[in-house]
Design an enzyme around this catalytic site. Structure first.
Site, PDB file in Angstrom:
ATOM      1  N   GLY A 161       0.386  -5.296   0.566  1.00  0.00           N
ATOM      2  CA  GLY A 161      -0.685  -5.309  -0.418  1.00  0.00           C
ATOM      3  C   GLY A 161      -0.248  -5.886  -1.760  1.00  0.00           C
ATOM      4  O   GLY A 161      -1.070  -6.446  -2.494  1.00  0.00           O
ATOM      5  N   GLU A 200      -0.614  -9.464  -1.370  1.00  0.00           N
ATOM      6  CA  GLU A 200      -2.041  -9.775  -1.247  1.00  0.00           C
ATOM      7  C   GLU A 200      -2.734  -9.766  -2.614  1.00  0.00           C
ATOM      8  O   GLU A 200      -3.644 -10.546  -2.872  1.00  0.00           O
ATOM      9  CB  GLU A 200      -2.703  -8.783  -0.277  1.00  0.00           C
ATOM     10  CG  GLU A 200      -2.235  -9.032   1.157  1.00  0.00           C
ATOM     11  CD  GLU A 200      -2.710  -7.965   2.131  1.00  0.00           C
ATOM     12  OE1 GLU A 200      -2.334  -6.782   1.939  1.00  0.00           O
ATOM     13  OE2 GLU A 200      -3.463  -8.289   3.063  1.00  0.00           O
ATOM     14  N   ALA A 208       0.848  -1.176   0.000  1.00  0.00           N
ATOM     15  CA  ALA A 208       0.000   0.000   0.000  1.00  0.00           C
ATOM     16  C   ALA A 208       0.895   1.241   0.000  1.00  0.00           C
ATOM     17  O   ALA A 208       2.075   1.162   0.365  1.00  0.00           O
ATOM     18  CB  ALA A 208      -0.877  -0.008   1.243  1.00  0.00           C
ATOM     19  N   GLU A 231       3.703  -5.717   7.082  1.00  0.00           N
ATOM     20  CA  GLU A 231       2.834  -4.758   7.782  1.00  0.00           C
ATOM     21  C   GLU A 231       3.146  -4.649   9.264  1.00  0.00           C
ATOM     22  O   GLU A 231       3.048  -3.578   9.867  1.00  0.00           O
ATOM     23  CB  GLU A 231       1.354  -5.162   7.603  1.00  0.00           C
ATOM     24  CG  GLU A 231       0.778  -4.880   6.220  1.00  0.00           C
ATOM     25  CD  GLU A 231       0.997  -6.022   5.229  1.00  0.00           C
ATOM     26  OE1 GLU A 231       1.837  -6.914   5.512  1.00  0.00           O
ATOM     27  OE2 GLU A 231       0.338  -6.022   4.174  1.00  0.00           O
TER      28      GLU A 231
HETATM   29  N1  3HC Z   1       4.550   3.550   0.242  1.00  0.00           N
HETATM   30  C1  3HC Z   1       5.048   4.755  -0.060  1.00  0.00           C
HETATM   31  N2  3HC Z   1       6.335   5.005  -0.348  1.00  0.00           N
HETATM   32  C2  3HC Z   1       7.168   3.949  -0.323  1.00  0.00           C
HETATM   33  C3  3HC Z   1       6.728   2.657  -0.026  1.00  0.00           C
HETATM   34  C4  3HC Z   1       5.361   2.464   0.276  1.00  0.00           C
HETATM   35  N3  3HC Z   1       4.865   1.257   0.532  1.00  0.00           N
HETATM   36  N4  3HC Z   1       7.790   1.818  -0.076  1.00  0.00           N
HETATM   37  C5  3HC Z   1       8.851   2.563  -0.422  1.00  0.00           C
HETATM   38  N5  3HC Z   1       8.482   3.859  -0.578  1.00  0.00           N
HETATM   39  C6  3HC Z   1       9.331   4.967  -0.991  1.00  0.00           C
HETATM   40  C7  3HC Z   1      10.405   5.289   0.052  1.00  0.00           C
HETATM   41  O1  3HC Z   1       9.905   6.193   0.994  1.00  0.00           O
HETATM   42  C8  3HC Z   1      11.485   5.890  -0.830  1.00  0.00           C
HETATM   43  O2  3HC Z   1      11.084   7.208  -1.116  1.00  0.00           O
HETATM   44  P1  3HC Z   1      12.197   8.365  -1.314  1.00  0.00           P
HETATM   45  O3  3HC Z   1      13.021   7.911  -2.470  1.00  0.00           O
HETATM   46  O4  3HC Z   1      11.389   9.567  -1.541  1.00  0.00           O
HETATM   47  O5  3HC Z   1      12.964   8.389  -0.018  1.00  0.00           O
HETATM   48  C9  3HC Z   1      11.386   5.101  -2.123  1.00  0.00           C
HETATM   49  O6  3HC Z   1      10.071   4.532  -2.124  1.00  0.00           O
HETATM   50  C10 3HC Z   1      12.397   3.980  -2.244  1.00  0.00           C
HETATM   51  O7  3HC Z   1      12.364   3.200  -1.064  1.00  0.00           O
HETATM   52  P2  3HC Z   1      13.694   2.693  -0.321  1.00  0.00           P
HETATM   53  O8  3HC Z   1      14.658   3.806  -0.199  1.00  0.00           O
HETATM   54  O9  3HC Z   1      13.253   2.010   0.908  1.00  0.00           O
HETATM   55  O10 3HC Z   1      14.239   1.662  -1.424  1.00  0.00           O
HETATM   56  P3  3HC Z   1      14.905   0.241  -1.216  1.00  0.00           P
HETATM   57  O11 3HC Z   1      15.195  -0.250  -2.564  1.00  0.00           O
HETATM   58  O12 3HC Z   1      15.976   0.307  -0.187  1.00  0.00           O
HETATM   59  O13 3HC Z   1      13.758  -0.696  -0.595  1.00  0.00           O
HETATM   60  C11 3HC Z   1      11.558  -1.665  -0.399  1.00  0.00           C
HETATM   61  C12 3HC Z   1      12.595  -0.986  -1.322  1.00  0.00           C
HETATM   62  C13 3HC Z   1      12.090  -3.032   0.058  1.00  0.00           C
HETATM   63  C14 3HC Z   1      10.296  -1.841  -1.170  1.00  0.00           C
HETATM   64  C15 3HC Z   1      11.340  -0.794   0.845  1.00  0.00           C
HETATM   65  O14 3HC Z   1      11.053   0.514   0.420  1.00  0.00           O
HETATM   66  C16 3HC Z   1      10.206  -1.227   1.728  1.00  0.00           C
HETATM   67  O15 3HC Z   1      10.382  -2.110   2.548  1.00  0.00           O
HETATM   68  N6  3HC Z   1       9.033  -0.576   1.609  1.00  0.00           N
HETATM   69  C17 3HC Z   1       7.907  -0.788   2.465  1.00  0.00           C
HETATM   70  C18 3HC Z   1       7.194  -2.075   2.185  1.00  0.00           C
HETATM   71  C19 3HC Z   1       6.005  -2.211   3.076  1.00  0.00           C
HETATM   72  O16 3HC Z   1       6.048  -2.019   4.261  1.00  0.00           O
HETATM   73  N7  3HC Z   1       4.858  -2.605   2.486  1.00  0.00           N
HETATM   74  C20 3HC Z   1       3.655  -2.813   3.215  1.00  0.00           C
HETATM   75  C21 3HC Z   1       2.878  -1.556   3.215  1.00  0.00           C
HETATM   76  S1  3HC Z   1       1.438  -1.688   4.235  1.00  0.00           S
HETATM   77  C22 3HC Z   1       0.317  -2.541   3.283  1.00  0.00           C
HETATM   78  O17 3HC Z   1       0.622  -2.976   2.215  1.00  0.00           O
HETATM   79  C23 3HC Z   1      -1.054  -2.649   3.870  1.00  0.00           C
HETATM   80  C24 3HC Z   1      -1.925  -3.644   3.162  1.00  0.00           C
HETATM   81  O18 3HC Z   1      -1.849  -4.881   3.826  1.00  0.00           O
HETATM   82  C25 3HC Z   1      -3.336  -3.193   3.132  1.00  0.00           C
END
Ligand code: 3HC
Ligand code: NAI
Length: 694
Positions: free
Chosen positions: A102, A105, A63, A125
């Protein structure tokens, strides 16, 4: 503006491509686009099956986390996944990069899943204080079983393709080009009239009480204080008990509750704070980092060996320099023991361990450093020794080599002055153990150049750590705040608290250990020597004697002497009668009658003094933003992530209330550490928060 999701057809297969850089986060435009393209694909009579793929570096990584602080907009992600699952055509997910949250998912709403060999999937998450909220807790147990579902959702760690195949999550691994292989797979499935496989139509997952018990225990042991893990277990349990539709209702209720929780807000905040920390607003965008291909470490002691391991593990060839061959042999032993341990614990295969060890070249000769790109010095904490080392480095290293020092207390600027290239000298303050702790303070002295800062930041990121730029002052950001807290812990005991009480209160707050046990672990003698040094050389700034001085003078230096403030039962601190005696006689000699101190006072004094000092650090420009201080304290000292760090936490408590208590402690103790920080007073007067400065 290009559409974040597009539909195209390749011969007889419809292709839905998500294109929302950098990580294809599933924001509202993507969610809308997905349903629209799905509709187009369903109406496209020439498409026999549909493939869903991500453009760029990854399948959706989840998400869009930024949206969790806003009003929800439809369609919701669960609705999108339901729409995919109800599709009238075969739907195949083609996965590369990291399909997280997501993103994973969504793949569970598809009928079949094909993945690139290096793809990873996961439900992280939990790291954001959430549970999977788009059916992950209901579909994954039905597909893979309870234990794998708990493993993925409770631990939050992404897993690789071979395990995903074992779990039945990935049906096929691409061998060539993912998109071409996915299209071929779709054609093959369509030709064979393969069945659709909606997971939402399956009966509840088989219960597995042993797995539930095991994960409940794991959570109690390893996730103390975090609310989300237990909620995830509850949601997965629901998947074994109720029909899918009811399970989805329950998951949604729990998700909304978590999304609105203080813990989730704190963990979201720190997610972005960690990514912002490396960005240095004062450095022009055109300053570019130098390419680092080889590195050297000076000193093969505790820190030097840890740093060498970290560099080698990131694939950098390292030259490790010591003052003589005996010290070098000791360092080499440490490295060997480390890598043997990694093999024994099955974290690494023997060939990799050998190769890492072989990439670290020991030497006693500075000539070996003639061509390295970067040096990190970790010799004794002694200005004369460091001066001598930097003079040698200046003589032998290339003029454009970046020279880093791991000093924790010395002036990086004074070290830089030993060279003809102070612009290339930077502090790289690792935390112990250096190969495990993620924090590195990147210290900018007045002469340190933009290129050195950028290069240091890029290197720290490359070795998998979090770098926070800081300015020069005693203790930098982390230890300067720590010293103030430690002083309060000592004073609280002098006034009447017990060491056990002080440590218990901070442990219950969520710190991994109490301040006094932490001190025992580091060794009480180090700070004792520092106090004695000031007492001898700078009497007007001499710290008053305290009961810890007497504990040290009795030969109790901490864990290394089997006792310091506490006695030890193995590694477990237990109350020490000897320390109690020192405290009592110290109080008696100072004429102090111990008073009852309640837990609230312990908590306030140990934590508010940190907030006050942090405000001074911000005012002095030693840290660029409050969120950097939060990143330091979470990654360097184990401040509970679910509280967002001391600055985020202080805003939640309320700065006005904190200031009032700080004034009270100043009035009652006269201790200069309690003089209210001007920044804190300004923020309160203006009705602002620390978060407004981020
Ligand atoms: N939403 C918004 N922005 C995100 C994002 C997300 N899910 N994931 C990454 N970004 C952004 C970062 O803030 C960063 O932005 P910036 O360049 O402006 O600083 C850019 O994307 C690149 O991210 P990283 O610097 O972290 O890049 P890496 O290559 O080191 O890592 C990644 C990539 C492994 C995808 C890491 O970003 C990550 O772990 N992201 C979060 C994943 C996550 O937690 N997903 C679950 C979200 S909650 C969800 O899905 C709810 C659902 O169940 C309903
Ligand atoms: P240590 O005593 O374990 O190791 C220092 C090593 O440097 C020894 O092996 C010694 O032989 C070597 N050495 C001394 N003089 C030398 C010279 N002239 N040339 C080459 N090698 C020389 O010390 P430790 O704990 O590793 O600390 C090193 C540095 O890291 C210090 O500046 C310290 O302040 C800093 N630091 C230490 C932390 C800790 O927790 N131990 C944490 C963060 C920083």
């Amino acid at each position: 503006v290009s559409e974040p999701v597009r539909y195209s057809r390749v011969d007889d297969i419809g292709l839905i491509t998500i294109d929302n850089p950098p990580v294809n986060a599933l924001g509202v435009a993507v969610r809308r686009g997905l349903l629209e393209c799905l509709q187009t694909g369903l109406e496209d009579d020439a498409a026999r099956a549909l493939v869903l793929i991500g453009a760029g570096r990854t399948f959706p990584a989840g998400a869009d986390i930024r949206e969790f602080d806003q009003q929800p907009q439809s369609p919701s992600l669960p609705d999108v996944v339901a729409g995919l699952e109800a599709s009238g055509k075969l739907l195949i997910a083609a996965i590369h990069g990291t399909a997280l949250g997501g993103g994973m998912e969504i793949t569970l709403g598809c009928d079949y899943r094909i993945a690139a060999p290096d793809a990873r999937m996961g439900l992280p998450e939990v790291n954001l204080g959430l549970l999977p909220g788009a059916g992950g807790t209901q579909r994954l147990p039905r597909l893979a079983g309870v234990r794998p579902a708990l493993d993925i959702a409770v631990n939050g760690r992404p897993v690789g393709v071979s395990r995903l195949q074992d779990m039945g999550v990935v049906d096929r691994v691409a061998t060539q080009d993912l998109q071409a292989d996915a299209l071929a797979y779709a054609r093959e499935l369509a030709a064979a009239d393969a069945p659709r496989r909606p997971l939402g139509e399956l009966a509840p997952a088989a219960p597995d009480e042993a797995a539930f018990d095991e994960f409940e225990q794991l959570v109690a042991r390893k996730k103390r204080g975090y609310e989300a893990p237990a909620v995830i277990i509850e949601a997965v349990r629901t998947a074994t008990q109720t029909a899918f539709a009811d399970g989805m209702v329950r998951e949604r209720e729990l998700f909304v509750e978590r999304r609105n929780s203080a813990q989730a807000a704190a963990q979201r905040y720190i997610f972005f704070a960690e990514r912002k920390a490396g960005k240095m607003p004062d450095i022009p965008a055109d300053a570019s980092a130098r390419d680092i291909r080889t590195a050297a470490v000076i000193g093969a002691g505790t820190m030097g060996t840890g740093i060498a391991i970290t560099l080698a593990d990131a694939g950098l060839p390292v030259t490790l320099l010591e003052q003589d061959s005996e010290a070098l042999a000791r360092g080499r032993d440490k490295l060997e023991r480390h890598y043997r341990g990694q093999v024994d614990k099955q974290r690494m295969n023997a060939a990799t361990a050998d190769q890492r060890l072989a990439s670290i070249t020991p030497t006693t000769d500075y000539v070996a450093l003639a061509d390295v790109d970067l040096v990190i010095e970790a010799v004794f904490e002694d200005m004369d020794v460091k001066r001598e080392v930097f003079a040698q480095l200046d003589r032998h290293c290339r003029a454009d080599a970046i020279l880093g020092t791991n000093t924790s207390t010395l002036d990086v600027g004074a070290i830089a002055e030993q060279t003809q290239r102070p612009e290339n000298v930077v502090g790289l303050h690792f935390f112990s153990p250096a190969h495990i702790m993620r924090l590195v303070e990147i210290v900018r002295a007045s002469a340190t150049g933009d290129v050195a800062m950028k290069t240091a930041a890029a290197l720290v990121k490359r070795i998998g750590k979090i770098g926070v730029p800081v300015g020069v002052c005693y203790g930098f950001v982390g230890n300067r705040i720590l010293h103030k807290r430690q002083a309060q812990a000592v004073n609280l005991v002098t006034a009447g608290a017990t060491p056990e009480q002080v440590d218990r209160v901070l442990y219950e707050f969520g710190m991994p250990m109490g301040p006094l046990a932490m001190w025992d672990m580091a060794g009480l003698d180090i700070s004792y020597k520092a106090r004695e040094h000031v007492r001898a050389h700078d009497p007007s700034n001499a710290p008053p004697r305290n009961w810890v001085d007497e504990v040290v003078e009795a030969g109790r230096l901490g864990q290394k002497t089997d006792g310091g403030v506490f006695d030890y039962d193995g590694r477990k601190p237990v109350p020490s009668p000897a320390t109690a005696q020192h405290i009592e006689s110290f109080r008696a000699r100072q004429g102090i009658t111990p008073r009852d101190i309640d837990d609230a006072e312990v908590r306030e004094r140990c934590l508010y003094v940190m907030v006050n000092e942090a405000c001074r650090i911000l005012d002095e420009g030693i840290a660029a933003r409050p969120s950097d201080i939060d990143v330091v304290w979470i990654n360097g000292y184990g401040f509970p992530r679910y509280r967002g760090g001391p600055m985020h936490w202080a805003d939640r408590v309320g700065l006005a209330d904190i200031l009032e208590r700080i004034r009270h402690f100043h009035d009652t103790t006269g201790d200069p550490d309690w003089a209210p920080a001007p920044l804190l007073e300004r923020l309160v007067a203006e009705g602002r928060q620390l978060g407004d400065l981020n």
